[in-house]
Motif scaffolding. Structure first.
Motif, PDB file in Angstrom:
ATOM      1  N   ALA A  58     -33.619  23.301   7.887  1.00 33.48           N
ATOM      2  CA  ALA A  58     -34.808  23.493   7.045  1.00 33.48           C
ATOM      3  C   ALA A  58     -34.435  24.151   5.724  1.00 33.48           C
ATOM      4  CB  ALA A  58     -35.835  24.333   7.796  1.00 33.48           C
ATOM      5  N   GLU A  59     -33.502  25.102   5.762  1.00 34.93           N
ATOM      6  CA  GLU A  59     -33.056  25.747   4.530  1.00 34.93           C
ATOM      7  C   GLU A  59     -32.344  24.748   3.623  1.00 34.93           C
ATOM      8  OE1 GLU A  59     -32.233  30.354   5.810  1.00 34.93           O
ATOM      9  OE2 GLU A  59     -30.684  28.875   6.230  1.00 34.93           O
ATOM     10  N   ARG A  60     -31.495  23.910   4.213  1.00 33.00           N
ATOM     11  CA  ARG A  60     -30.781  22.895   3.422  1.00 33.00           C
ATOM     12  C   ARG A  60     -31.765  21.906   2.814  1.00 33.00           C
ATOM     13  NH1 ARG A  60     -26.204  20.199   2.430  1.00 33.00           N
ATOM     14  NH2 ARG A  60     -24.914  21.861   3.311  1.00 33.00           N
ATOM     15  N   ASP A  61     -32.737  21.465   3.604  1.00 32.97           N
ATOM     16  CA  ASP A  61     -33.713  20.497   3.099  1.00 32.97           C
ATOM     17  C   ASP A  61     -34.553  21.090   1.977  1.00 32.97           C
ATOM     18  OD1 ASP A  61     -32.792  18.701   4.950  1.00 32.97           O
ATOM     19  OD2 ASP A  61     -34.398  19.075   6.401  1.00 32.97           O
ATOM     20  N   TYR A  62     -34.772  22.387   2.032  1.00 31.61           N
ATOM     21  CA  TYR A  62     -35.577  23.041   1.000  1.00 31.61           C
ATOM     22  C   TYR A  62     -34.836  23.100  -0.336  1.00 31.61           C
ATOM     23  CZ  TYR A  62     -38.216  26.643  -1.487  1.00 31.61           C
ATOM     24  OH  TYR A  62     -38.936  27.332  -2.421  1.00 31.61           O
ATOM     25  N   LEU A  63     -33.514  23.304  -0.291  1.00 37.77           N
ATOM     26  CA  LEU A  63     -32.740  23.487  -1.514  1.00 37.77           C
ATOM     27  C   LEU A  63     -32.160  22.183  -2.061  1.00 37.77           C
ATOM     28  CD1 LEU A  63     -30.804  26.779  -0.695  1.00 37.77           C
ATOM     29  CD2 LEU A  63     -32.699  26.495  -2.280  1.00 37.77           C
ATOM     30  N   PHE A  64     -31.930  21.210  -1.199  1.00 34.38           N
ATOM     31  CA  PHE A  64     -31.304  19.963  -1.641  1.00 34.38           C
ATOM     32  C   PHE A  64     -32.246  18.803  -1.361  1.00 34.38           C
ATOM     33  CE2 PHE A  64     -27.833  22.842  -0.682  1.00 34.38           C
ATOM     34  CZ  PHE A  64     -27.043  22.737  -1.823  1.00 34.38           C
ATOM     35  N   ASP A  65     -32.416  17.968  -2.373  1.00 36.37           N
ATOM     36  CA  ASP A  65     -33.333  16.846  -2.217  1.00 36.37           C
ATOM     37  C   ASP A  65     -32.899  15.733  -3.163  1.00 36.37           C
ATOM     38  OD1 ASP A  65     -35.453  15.310  -1.387  1.00 36.37           O
ATOM     39  OD2 ASP A  65     -36.900  16.948  -1.507  1.00 36.37           O
ATOM     40  N   ASN A  66     -33.600  14.629  -3.102  1.00 37.55           N
ATOM     41  CA  ASN A  66     -33.335  13.484  -3.972  1.00 37.55           C
ATOM     42  C   ASN A  66     -34.474  13.331  -4.970  1.00 37.55           C
ATOM     43  OD1 ASN A  66     -30.928  12.656  -2.627  1.00 37.55           O
ATOM     44  ND2 ASN A  66     -32.194  11.775  -0.995  1.00 37.55           N
ATOM     45  N   ARG A  67     -34.110  12.871  -6.127  1.00 36.13           N
ATOM     46  CA  ARG A  67     -35.085  12.586  -7.184  1.00 36.13           C
ATOM     47  C   ARG A  67     -35.055  11.081  -7.420  1.00 36.13           C
ATOM     48  NH1 ARG A  67     -35.125  11.917 -12.824  1.00 36.13           N
ATOM     49  NH2 ARG A  67     -36.829  12.962 -13.933  1.00 36.13           N
ATOM     50  N   THR A  68     -36.130  10.394  -7.093  1.00 37.23           N
ATOM     51  CA  THR A  68     -36.121   8.939  -7.145  1.00 37.23           C
ATOM     52  C   THR A  68     -37.286   8.396  -7.962  1.00 37.23           C
ATOM     53  OG1 THR A  68     -37.398   8.772  -5.089  1.00 37.23           O
ATOM     54  CG2 THR A  68     -34.999   8.776  -4.883  1.00 37.23           C
ATOM     55  N   PHE A  69     -37.035   7.257  -8.565  1.00 35.86           N
ATOM     56  CA  PHE A  69     -38.044   6.486  -9.285  1.00 35.86           C
ATOM     57  C   PHE A  69     -38.061   5.070  -8.727  1.00 35.86           C
ATOM     58  CE2 PHE A  69     -38.517   9.607 -12.578  1.00 35.86           C
ATOM     59  CZ  PHE A  69     -39.676   9.276 -13.247  1.00 35.86           C
ATOM     60  N   ARG A  70     -39.225   4.502  -8.676  1.00 34.99           N
ATOM     61  CA  ARG A  70     -39.320   3.073  -8.390  1.00 34.99           C
ATOM     62  C   ARG A  70     -39.895   2.409  -9.636  1.00 34.99           C
ATOM     63  NH1 ARG A  70     -39.854  -0.805  -4.288  1.00 34.99           N
ATOM     64  NH2 ARG A  70     -41.234  -2.534  -4.887  1.00 34.99           N
ATOM     65  N   THR A  71     -39.086   1.571 -10.257  1.00 42.43           N
ATOM     66  CA  THR A  71     -39.503   0.906 -11.492  1.00 42.43           C
ATOM     67  C   THR A  71     -39.519  -0.597 -11.270  1.00 42.43           C
ATOM     68  OG1 THR A  71     -38.576   2.668 -12.874  1.00 42.43           O
ATOM     69  CG2 THR A  71     -38.994   0.547 -13.923  1.00 42.43           C
ATOM     70  N   ASP A  72     -40.674  -1.199 -11.438  1.00 38.74           N
ATOM     71  CA  ASP A  72     -40.838  -2.648 -11.333  1.00 38.74           C
ATOM     72  C   ASP A  72     -41.229  -3.189 -12.695  1.00 38.74           C
ATOM     73  OD1 ASP A  72     -40.351  -2.745  -8.533  1.00 38.74           O
ATOM     74  OD2 ASP A  72     -42.408  -2.080  -8.168  1.00 38.74           O
ATOM     75  N   ILE A  73     -40.481  -4.170 -13.160  1.00 40.26           N
ATOM     76  CA  ILE A  73     -40.786  -4.841 -14.423  1.00 40.26           C
ATOM     77  C   ILE A  73     -40.941  -6.329 -14.135  1.00 40.26           C
ATOM     78  CG2 ILE A  73     -39.982  -5.394 -16.745  1.00 40.26           C
ATOM     79  CD1 ILE A  73     -38.388  -2.813 -16.730  1.00 40.26           C
ATOM     80  N   VAL A  74     -42.104  -6.843 -14.428  1.00 42.23           N
ATOM     81  CA  VAL A  74     -42.377  -8.272 -14.267  1.00 42.23           C
ATOM     82  C   VAL A  74     -42.602  -8.866 -15.649  1.00 42.23           C
ATOM     83  CG1 VAL A  74     -43.873 -10.003 -13.233  1.00 42.23           C
ATOM     84  CG2 VAL A  74     -43.394  -7.872 -11.994  1.00 42.23           C
ATOM     85  N   GLN A  75     -41.803  -9.855 -15.983  1.00 41.86           N
ATOM     86  CA  GLN A  75     -41.884 -10.451 -17.318  1.00 41.86           C
ATOM     87  C   GLN A  75     -42.079 -11.954 -17.200  1.00 41.86           C
ATOM     88  OE1 GLN A  75     -38.411  -9.822 -19.780  1.00 41.86           O
ATOM     89  NE2 GLN A  75     -39.583 -10.027 -21.652  1.00 41.86           N
ATOM     90  N   ASP A  76     -43.076 -12.455 -17.886  1.00 44.04           N
ATOM     91  CA  ASP A  76     -43.339 -13.891 -17.941  1.00 44.04           C
ATOM     92  C   ASP A  76     -43.206 -14.347 -19.391  1.00 44.04           C
ATOM     93  OD1 ASP A  76     -43.968 -14.166 -15.198  1.00 44.04           O
ATOM     94  OD2 ASP A  76     -45.980 -13.367 -15.584  1.00 44.04           O
ATOM     95  N   VAL A  77     -42.359 -15.349 -19.610  1.00 43.85           N
ATOM     96  CA  VAL A  77     -42.141 -15.878 -20.954  1.00 43.85           C
ATOM     97  C   VAL A  77     -42.477 -17.364 -20.964  1.00 43.85           C
ATOM     98  CG1 VAL A  77     -40.498 -16.241 -22.829  1.00 43.85           C
ATOM     99  CG2 VAL A  77     -40.328 -14.182 -21.406  1.00 43.85           C
ATOM    100  N   THR A  78     -43.373 -17.731 -21.845  1.00 45.00           N
ATOM    101  CA  THR A  78     -43.737 -19.134 -22.023  1.00 45.00           C
ATOM    102  C   THR A  78     -43.495 -19.505 -23.476  1.00 45.00           C
ATOM    103  OG1 THR A  78     -45.476 -18.910 -20.345  1.00 45.00           O
ATOM    104  CG2 THR A  78     -45.565 -20.843 -21.774  1.00 45.00           C
ATOM    105  N   SER A  79     -42.736 -20.565 -23.684  1.00 45.56           N
ATOM    106  CA  SER A  79     -42.419 -20.957 -25.062  1.00 45.56           C
ATOM    107  C   SER A  79     -42.405 -22.471 -25.191  1.00 45.56           C
ATOM    108  CB  SER A  79     -41.069 -20.385 -25.500  1.00 45.56           C
ATOM    109  OG  SER A  79     -40.020 -20.857 -24.681  1.00 45.56           O
ATOM    110  N   ALA A  80     -42.677 -22.911 -26.384  1.00 46.10           N
ATOM    111  CA  ALA A  80     -42.620 -24.340 -26.700  1.00 46.10           C
ATOM    112  C   ALA A  80     -42.217 -24.482 -28.160  1.00 46.10           C
ATOM    113  CB  ALA A  80     -43.974 -24.996 -26.455  1.00 46.10           C
TER     114      ALA A  80
END
Length: 402
Positions: A21-43
């Motif tokens: 419990a002491e270790r979990d309190y002091l050490f942790d992960n910092r995470t991001f979830r980044t989703d990028i959806v790109q639609d390109v239509t050209s003529a």
């Protein structure tokens, strides 16, 4: 609680905490979830409009739509800035839609005649409209602009190319600049209304500290701006004037507020370049040259001016500009600063994204490329030397927006 005297911490080379419990309190992960959806239509459509003595007149016309959706969501560790060395980051959520129409035409004016091995011109035009939407604030912003470019290439002889361009550009605020979530972080900054420690010295009796203006690096503008904010630029942060001995350093912790901006202008630029590229004709100049040596010399003169460039200001920059730039709190950034009404200390600094009125650069670029091929035993070796140099004439930043 953490037991820093647990025997397990001092066993072996590394040691460990007494409980998981002491270790979990002091050490942790910092995470991001980044989703990028790109639609390109050209003529686009391309072809030839006609013919000139030097060749066909080519053209292209097109339309393009670029839609991007951004979802950058942090976990609670990143969101609240719980990990040491990292500030709180709330992520960004937004969408942008860019619509463009463009046209280009190529004009081969001359070719293969005396004093004009090649003379060509290219003209291009583009219209852009960008719509961005901040999902946090549900604010929509629309920006649009027109740009063009003209390019000329002239080759009087085969070894010399003279070229010139003139054009404009356009950039709408991106999703980070418009859709970043408003957030508050604590950061270290200098409070210039606190007198530096070196401005205080012991009196002749060595019984009290006295203020010595000659030892204070702050000029009259800074002193006047502090007084205009209602704080004493000598007494703030210390008790020396009252006969005490306590002193607070100029560097203090302030709350920095930032986030996506509303009402940003689009970046636009004008540019002019001209120069030449000369390929030294070794086979013509030196009898017996076998073509294994080549040297190309290029020179480009550039002049670029950017209007409303978008920058992200730090708390330190805002504070410095407020107190040093103009007297009587006339800097626009003074509106971004608040002080604690009880203590007088800096409390919050609102940063984020702003437009810088003008950014200019002009100068000369020089490029020399020398290549040489030779045989070393049974090996064929290609060697080269590339020299790149820049000689800036001007590099300036100007901020005048209110």
């Amino acid at each position: 609680s953490i037991n820093l005297f647990a025997p397990s911490l001092y066993n072996g080379i590394l040691g460990d905490f007494a409980t998981q419990a002491e270790r979990d309190y002091l050490f942790d992960n910092r995470t991001f979830r980044t989703d990028i959806v790109q639609d390109v239509t050209s003529a686009f459509v391309s072809g030839y409009l006609g013919e000139l003595p030097a060749g066909d007149i080519g053209f292209v016309f097109g339309l393009e739509k670029n839609k991007m959706d951004l979802e950058s969501i942090p976990d609670n560790v990143a969101d609240e800035g719980l990990l040491f060395g990292y500030e709180a980051d709330g992520g960004a959520r937004g969408t942008s839609v860019m619509k463009e129409a463009f046209a280009e035409i190529g004009l081969p004016l001359l070719a293969g005649v005396r004093f004009a091995e090649e003379l060509t011109a290219e003209v291009s035009m583009r219209h852009t409209e960008t719509t961005s939407y901040n999902k946090w604030t549900e604010v929509e912003q629309v920006a649009h602009g027109k740009t063009f470019a003209v390019k000329m290439s002239y080759r009087p002889v085969s070894d010399l190319l003279i070229r010139a361009t003139k054009g404009t550009s356009f950039r709408a605020p991106n999703l980070r600049e418009t859709a970043l979530r408003a957030e508050e972080n604590f950061t270290s900054a200098i409070d210039y209304c606190i007198a530096p420690s070196r401005a205080w010295r012991l009196n002749t009796d060595k019984t009290a500290y006295v203020y010595d203006r000659t030892l204070d690096y702050r000029d009259d503008v800074v002193i006047g701006n502090c007084e205009a904010q209602g704080v004493d630029p000598q007494a703030l942060g210390n008790t020396f004037k009252d006969g005490g001995t306590t002193y607070i350093n100029q560097r203090i912790s302030v709350s920095g507020i930032t986030g996506g901006a509303v009402g940003l202008d689009t970046e636009t630029s004008d540019s002019i370049t001209w120069g030449f590229v000369y390929d030294i004709p070794y086979t013509s100049l030196f009898k017996g040259s076998d073509g294994s040596t080549s040297t190309s010399i290029g020179l480009t003169r550039y002049d670029i001016s950017i209007e409303n460039s978008i920058v992200e200001l730090s708390s330190g920059y805002i504070i410095y500009d407020c107190y040093f730039a103009k007297a009587n709190l006339q800097s626009t950034f003074c509106n971004n600063i608040t002080r604690n009404t009880d203590t007088g200390y800096l409390e919050t600094v609102t940063g984020g994204f702003v437009n810088r009125d003008q950014e200019a650069a002009n100068g000369v670029d020089v490029n020399i490329l020398h290549e040489y091929s030779f045989q070393f035993g049974n090996l064929y070796v290609d060697a080269g030397l590339d020299i790149v140099a820049n000689f800036p004439k001007e590099r300036s930043l100007l901020y005048t927006n209110d």
